[in-house]
Design an enzyme around this catalytic site. Structure first.
Site, PDB file in Angstrom:
ATOM      1  N   LYS A 129      73.254  49.751  31.897  1.00  0.00           N
ATOM      2  CA  LYS A 129      71.905  49.597  31.345  1.00  0.00           C
ATOM      3  C   LYS A 129      71.364  50.978  31.050  1.00  0.00           C
ATOM      4  O   LYS A 129      71.777  51.954  31.683  1.00  0.00           O
ATOM      5  CB  LYS A 129      71.001  48.905  32.366  1.00  0.00           C
ATOM      6  CG  LYS A 129      69.824  48.179  31.747  1.00  0.00           C
ATOM      7  CD  LYS A 129      70.215  46.809  31.283  1.00  0.00           C
ATOM      8  CE  LYS A 129      69.120  46.143  30.483  1.00  0.00           C
ATOM      9  NZ  LYS A 129      69.441  44.721  30.265  1.00  0.00           N
ATOM     10  N   ASP A 169      67.097  45.431  24.544  1.00  0.00           N
ATOM     11  CA  ASP A 169      66.392  44.825  25.680  1.00  0.00           C
ATOM     12  C   ASP A 169      64.912  44.993  25.324  1.00  0.00           C
ATOM     13  O   ASP A 169      64.596  45.137  24.134  1.00  0.00           O
ATOM     14  CB  ASP A 169      66.790  45.525  27.006  1.00  0.00           C
ATOM     15  CG  ASP A 169      66.321  44.754  28.243  1.00  0.00           C
ATOM     16  OD1 ASP A 169      66.983  43.796  28.634  1.00  0.00           O
ATOM     17  OD2 ASP A 169      65.268  45.104  28.833  1.00  0.00           O
TER      18      ASP A 169
HETATM   19  P1  NDP Z   1      60.904  42.119  23.827  1.00  0.00           P
HETATM   20  O1  NDP Z   1      60.559  43.550  23.864  1.00  0.00           O
HETATM   21  O2  NDP Z   1      61.359  41.496  22.579  1.00  0.00           O
HETATM   22  O3  NDP Z   1      59.674  41.250  24.367  1.00  0.00           O
HETATM   23  C1  NDP Z   1      59.148  41.470  25.630  1.00  0.00           C
HETATM   24  C2  NDP Z   1      57.965  40.543  25.838  1.00  0.00           C
HETATM   25  O4  NDP Z   1      57.565  40.610  27.215  1.00  0.00           O
HETATM   26  C3  NDP Z   1      56.740  40.929  25.027  1.00  0.00           C
HETATM   27  O5  NDP Z   1      55.988  39.782  24.763  1.00  0.00           O
HETATM   28  C4  NDP Z   1      56.000  41.871  25.979  1.00  0.00           C
HETATM   29  O6  NDP Z   1      54.615  41.978  25.738  1.00  0.00           O
HETATM   30  C5  NDP Z   1      56.248  41.189  27.306  1.00  0.00           C
HETATM   31  N1  NDP Z   1      56.238  42.194  28.370  1.00  0.00           N
HETATM   32  C6  NDP Z   1      57.072  43.253  28.485  1.00  0.00           C
HETATM   33  N2  NDP Z   1      56.754  43.981  29.564  1.00  0.00           N
HETATM   34  C7  NDP Z   1      55.705  43.360  30.127  1.00  0.00           C
HETATM   35  C8  NDP Z   1      54.929  43.627  31.274  1.00  0.00           C
HETATM   36  N3  NDP Z   1      55.174  44.694  32.052  1.00  0.00           N
HETATM   37  N4  NDP Z   1      53.927  42.748  31.571  1.00  0.00           N
HETATM   38  C9  NDP Z   1      53.699  41.674  30.782  1.00  0.00           C
HETATM   39  N5  NDP Z   1      54.391  41.378  29.673  1.00  0.00           N
HETATM   40  C10 NDP Z   1      55.380  42.212  29.360  1.00  0.00           C
HETATM   41  O7  NDP Z   1      61.992  41.915  24.990  1.00  0.00           O
HETATM   42  P2  NDP Z   1      63.024  40.719  25.180  1.00  0.00           P
HETATM   43  O8  NDP Z   1      62.427  39.431  24.750  1.00  0.00           O
HETATM   44  O9  NDP Z   1      64.306  41.162  24.631  1.00  0.00           O
HETATM   45  O10 NDP Z   1      63.194  40.722  26.779  1.00  0.00           O
HETATM   46  C11 NDP Z   1      62.426  39.884  27.637  1.00  0.00           C
HETATM   47  C12 NDP Z   1      63.149  39.765  28.975  1.00  0.00           C
HETATM   48  O11 NDP Z   1      64.428  39.163  28.778  1.00  0.00           O
HETATM   49  C13 NDP Z   1      63.428  41.089  29.697  1.00  0.00           C
HETATM   50  O12 NDP Z   1      63.378  40.850  31.091  1.00  0.00           O
HETATM   51  C14 NDP Z   1      64.850  41.405  29.291  1.00  0.00           C
HETATM   52  O13 NDP Z   1      65.482  42.247  30.240  1.00  0.00           O
HETATM   53  C15 NDP Z   1      65.444  40.008  29.310  1.00  0.00           C
HETATM   54  N6  NDP Z   1      66.679  39.820  28.522  1.00  0.00           N
HETATM   55  C16 NDP Z   1      66.769  40.157  27.206  1.00  0.00           C
HETATM   56  C17 NDP Z   1      67.915  39.900  26.489  1.00  0.00           C
HETATM   57  C18 NDP Z   1      68.025  40.169  25.039  1.00  0.00           C
HETATM   58  O14 NDP Z   1      69.066  39.830  24.462  1.00  0.00           O
HETATM   59  N7  NDP Z   1      67.028  40.734  24.378  1.00  0.00           N
HETATM   60  C19 NDP Z   1      69.091  39.321  27.143  1.00  0.00           C
HETATM   61  C20 NDP Z   1      68.881  38.939  28.519  1.00  0.00           C
HETATM   62  C21 NDP Z   1      67.720  39.209  29.156  1.00  0.00           C
HETATM   63  P3  NDP Z   1      54.031  43.347  25.119  1.00  0.00           P
HETATM   64  O15 NDP Z   1      54.534  43.380  23.704  1.00  0.00           O
HETATM   65  O16 NDP Z   1      52.566  43.213  25.235  1.00  0.00           O
HETATM   66  O17 NDP Z   1      54.606  44.471  25.947  1.00  0.00           O
HETATM   67  O1  2IT Z   2      69.750  41.806  29.950  1.00  0.00           O
HETATM   68  C1  2IT Z   2      70.633  41.562  29.090  1.00  0.00           C
HETATM   69  O2  2IT Z   2      71.576  40.817  29.312  1.00  0.00           O
HETATM   70  C2  2IT Z   2      70.482  42.176  27.759  1.00  0.00           C
HETATM   71  N1  2IT Z   2      69.487  42.850  27.518  1.00  0.00           N
HETATM   72  C3  2IT Z   2      71.549  41.985  26.721  1.00  0.00           C
HETATM   73  C4  2IT Z   2      72.649  42.970  26.934  1.00  0.00           C
HETATM   74  C5  2IT Z   2      73.706  43.010  25.849  1.00  0.00           C
HETATM   75  O3  2IT Z   2      74.570  43.880  25.984  1.00  0.00           O
HETATM   76  O4  2IT Z   2      73.697  42.200  24.929  1.00  0.00           O
END
Ligand code: NDP
Ligand code: 2IT
Length: 449
Positions: A129, A169
């Site tokens: 990461k 992420d």
């Molecule tokens: P994005 O940046 O696309 O979206 C994040 C969302 O969460 C936004 O709505 C943001 O709001 C909100 N957010 C982020 N930080 C905070 C906080 N501290 N408090 C409240 N709201 C918050 O990220 P993703 O959708 O990609 O990721 C969301 C989650 O999923 C994370 O935990 C990530 O690690 C996990 N994840 C992502 C994957 C991926 O493929 N993208 C795969 C597996 C897991 P704001 O814009 O206001 O900050």
């Molecule tokens: O938390 C996760 O699994 C991710 N942000 C996706 C990682 C990846 O390599 O696709």
């Protein structure tokens, strides 16, 4: 069992002493280690080979300075990191997060979790990461590009398609991956699958954008069906409005459920008619705006500033924003609302006290390692396509994603049944199934990591 407990507690205690200021990291390790006593007992050789001590220590922690210039001509300095956690079963693999809260503790928790999540997918990927404390909010496109280029100017020397393959992420989506990939290629003069989540025009995989959210709903559907239930007509409270939440909402609606809430860090929107996803996409993907603007076109909806959506009475709660977004108070609220299902789509969505409260009150909890593994699974498929210079159709990738999620559910529910005596013990099942695969690979390769 007593021996196993003494061993895991000793490893934990030692880790805590050596990392006193890393609460997220300790939390993630605790959750895994405390559920391993059954396997440790069954495999005394793990202790003989100091497997836990080796597993909780990242292979390599890289930290660097990122210097870039903002639109006003001022010079800015951020911190960049890459944690190469474990490569026992394949090249390091995991996302990059750009958010002011990024620090070594957060990235070590994410790298540790990623190792077991990736193992669950059945694909040959180790765990890593990275990211930066850079805050993309309010930055111009040109500033984002300059930052990404400067970040890659250092990161490029540590990654490679067979070494370490980053992706997105929080704060890192297709736009950022594009700028990062362009810079990597400029420096190295090679077009290889060194990043995943790439745009479709230069080597990305169809369905990677949708994969985490879709994968979550595929496995949730399975979990419900295995209990004689279904998603049809279910109401869902969902947090976040980023990549994961948007495509979780899309697939939930496809499968007949109704999403009532979505949020960002400013508060949540409640729409009793079901969230209008096209509107959310317009606000978040096109305009990069705040979620309260949802009410401009849907005045009948409500916005709750500064609050989280867990107070709404629903059948299923799905956190999809960030770590520890569900605390003990939120858990009590869910139990009071008699919500039977809780599935983590964000990584480590829940505080330890909240998880324990939910489990004590018989809420079915699906852990993030399994629920959100669809994203990295399709990243693995993107690596395969890049390595063999092919591009599969959306349908092909989506079908493979569904199969991988089905495989994960089978593995974790069987491990839950075998070790904890109940197929509902999905946290234990996921930790054990992921752990066993990594442990085996480490044992077979000797004392090198
Ligand atoms: P994005 O940046 O696309 O979206 C994040 C969302 O969460 C936004 O709505 C943001 O709001 C909100 N957010 C982020 N930080 C905070 C906080 N501290 N408090 C409240 N709201 C918050 O990220 P993703 O959708 O990609 O990721 C969301 C989650 O999923 C994370 O935990 C990530 O690690 C996990 N994840 C992502 C994957 C991926 O493929 N993208 C795969 C597996 C897991 P704001 O814009 O206001 O900050
Ligand atoms: O938390 C996760 O699994 C991710 N942000 C996706 C990682 C990846 O390599 O696709």
């Amino acid at each position: 069992m007593a021996d196993a407990k003494i061993y895991t507690e000793r490893v934990l205690e030692n880790l805590q002493k050596r990392n006193p200021h890393e609460p997220e990291y300790i939390q993630a390790v605790r959750e895994v280690l405390l559920s391993l006593n059954w396997v440790i007992e069954e495999h005394p050789e793990y202790q003989d080979h100091a497997l836990l001590e080796r597993m909780v220590e990242p292979d390599r922690m890289i930290g660097f300075k990122v210097v870039w210039q903002d639109d006003a001509g001022r010079v800015q300095v951020n911190r960049g990191y890459r944690i190469q956690f474990n490569q026992a079963i394949g090249p390091y693999k995991g996302g990059l997060r750009f958010h002011p809260s990024v620090n070594p503790s957060v990235l070590k928790f994410l790298g540790f979790e990623q190792t077991f999540k990736n193992a669950l997918t059945g694909l040959p990927m180790g765990g890593g990461k990275g990211g930066s404390d850079f805050d993309p909010k309010g930055k111009s496109d040109a500033e984002i590009m300059r930052f990404c280029q400067s970040f890659m100017l250092e990161l490029y020397r540590h990654i490679g398609s067979e070494t370490d393959v980053p992706a997105g992420d929080i704060g890192v989506g297709a736009r950022e991956v594009g700028y990062l990939f362009g810079m990597y290629k400029k420096i190295r003069n090679e077009h290889v699958g060194v990043l995943t989540g790439k745009g479709l025009s230069y080597g990305g995989s169809l369905a990677r954008t949708e994969a985490t959210g879709y994968g979550a709903l595929y496995i949730i559907r399975q979990i419900l069906e295995d209990r004689g239930d279904s998603l049809e007509g279910k109401t869902i409270a969902l947090s976040g409005s980023g990549n994961v939440a948007i495509y979780a909402c899309e697939k939930a609606h496809d499968l007949g459920a109704k999403i009532l809430t979505m949020s960002d860090s400013s508060g949540y929107v409640y729409d009793s008619q079901g969230i209008d996803l096209d509107l959310i996409k317009e606000i978040k993907l096109e305009k990069r705006d705040r979620i309260h603007t949802y009410l401009e076109k849907r005045p009948e909806a409500q916005f709750f500033a500064g609050q989280k959506p867990w107070q709404v009475k629903v059948d299923i709660a799905i956190p999809a924003a960030t770590q520890n977004e569900e605390d003990l108070e939120d858990a009590k609220q869910l139990v009071e609302n008699a919500t039977p299902y809780y599935f983590e789509a964000s990584n480590m969505s829940t505080t330890e006290a909240a998880v324990n409260y939910l489990l004590d009150h018989k809420v079915l909890v699906g852990p993030s390692k399994a629920i959100n593994a669809g994203g990295v699974a399709v990243s693995g498929l993107e690596m395969s396509q890049n390595a063999s210079h092919v591009a599969w159709s959306f349908k092909e990738v989506d079908k493979k994603l569904e199969e991988i999620m089905a495989g994960i559910y089978k593995n974790i529910s069987e491990a839950a049944q075998d070790y904890a005596g109940s197929k509902d013990a999905l946290i234990v099942g996921a930790n054990i199934a992921g752990f066993k695969r990594v442990a085996q690979a480490m044992l077979e390769q000797g004392y090198v990591f």
